[in-house]
Design a protein around this motif. Structure first.
Motif, PDB file in Angstrom:
ATOM      1  N   GLY A 109     -39.593  68.092 -34.832  1.00 45.25           N
ATOM      2  CA  GLY A 109     -38.349  67.504 -35.088  1.00 45.25           C
ATOM      3  C   GLY A 109     -38.099  66.107 -34.509  1.00 45.25           C
TER       4      GLY A 109
ATOM      5  N   ARG B 182     -39.456  72.580 -36.844  1.00 45.95           N
ATOM      6  CA  ARG B 182     -40.278  73.035 -37.793  1.00 45.95           C
ATOM      7  C   ARG B 182     -42.003  73.287 -37.554  1.00 45.95           C
ATOM      8  NH1 ARG B 182     -37.323  68.927 -40.198  1.00 45.95           N
ATOM      9  NH2 ARG B 182     -35.721  69.757 -41.778  1.00 45.95           N
TER      10      ARG B 182
ATOM     11  N   GLU C  98     -38.288  77.806 -38.130  1.00 42.82           N
ATOM     12  CA  GLU C  98     -37.353  76.664 -37.767  1.00 42.82           C
ATOM     13  C   GLU C  98     -36.842  76.865 -37.115  1.00 42.82           C
ATOM     14  OE1 GLU C  98     -34.350  75.837 -40.466  1.00 42.82           O
ATOM     15  OE2 GLU C  98     -36.371  75.754 -41.724  1.00 42.82           O
ATOM     16  N   SER C  99     -35.981  75.824 -36.066  1.00 46.58           N
ATOM     17  CA  SER C  99     -34.784  76.689 -35.118  1.00 46.58           C
ATOM     18  C   SER C  99     -33.981  75.478 -35.259  1.00 46.58           C
ATOM     19  CB  SER C  99     -35.896  76.632 -33.683  1.00 46.58           C
ATOM     20  OG  SER C  99     -35.103  76.819 -33.059  1.00 46.58           O
ATOM     21  N   TRP C 100     -32.793  76.464 -34.964  1.00 47.03           N
ATOM     22  CA  TRP C 100     -31.577  75.397 -34.060  1.00 47.03           C
ATOM     23  C   TRP C 100     -31.316  75.179 -32.809  1.00 47.03           C
ATOM     24  CZ3 TRP C 100     -29.754  71.154 -37.982  1.00 47.03           C
ATOM     25  CH2 TRP C 100     -29.448  71.265 -39.123  1.00 47.03           C
TER      26      TRP C 100
ATOM     27  N   ARG D  74     -33.446  69.671 -34.232  1.00 47.27           N
ATOM     28  CA  ARG D  74     -34.420  71.538 -35.353  1.00 47.27           C
ATOM     29  C   ARG D  74     -35.495  71.051 -35.620  1.00 47.27           C
ATOM     30  NH1 ARG D  74     -33.304  71.282 -41.846  1.00 47.27           N
ATOM     31  NH2 ARG D  74     -34.399  73.711 -42.285  1.00 47.27           N
TER      32      ARG D  74
END
Length: 74
Positions: A34, A52, A64-66, A50
């Motif tokens: 990320g 992936r 995915e993650s924020w 962020r």
């Protein structure tokens, strides 16, 4: 640093969590990479990341993650 108190971060993460802390299965690891933004404000640092996914460990892994973080790491 990009400009002044603004920095860019790039990261790679690999790992998993098991019920038994001494049970380590190398074939079942998740991995992701990320980018992030760091704003170094006095007494109020901000991190926005962020991630992936590259490798899933199971069907529950997200795409995915924020992450939004305010303050210092402990």
């Amino acid at each position: 640093p990009i400009v002044g108190k603004l920095r860019l971060a790039v990261f790679y993460d690999i790992g998993n969590v098991w019920e038994d802390p001494y049970e380590f299965k190398t074939g079942n690891l998740a991995s992701s990479w990320g980018t992030g933004l760091r704003i170094d404000m006095p007494q109020f640092p901000i991190r926005i990341d962020r991630a992936r996914i590259l490798t899933r460990d199971d069907e529950y892994s997200g795409e995915e993650s924020w992450v939004f973080w305010i303050g210092y790491d402990m």
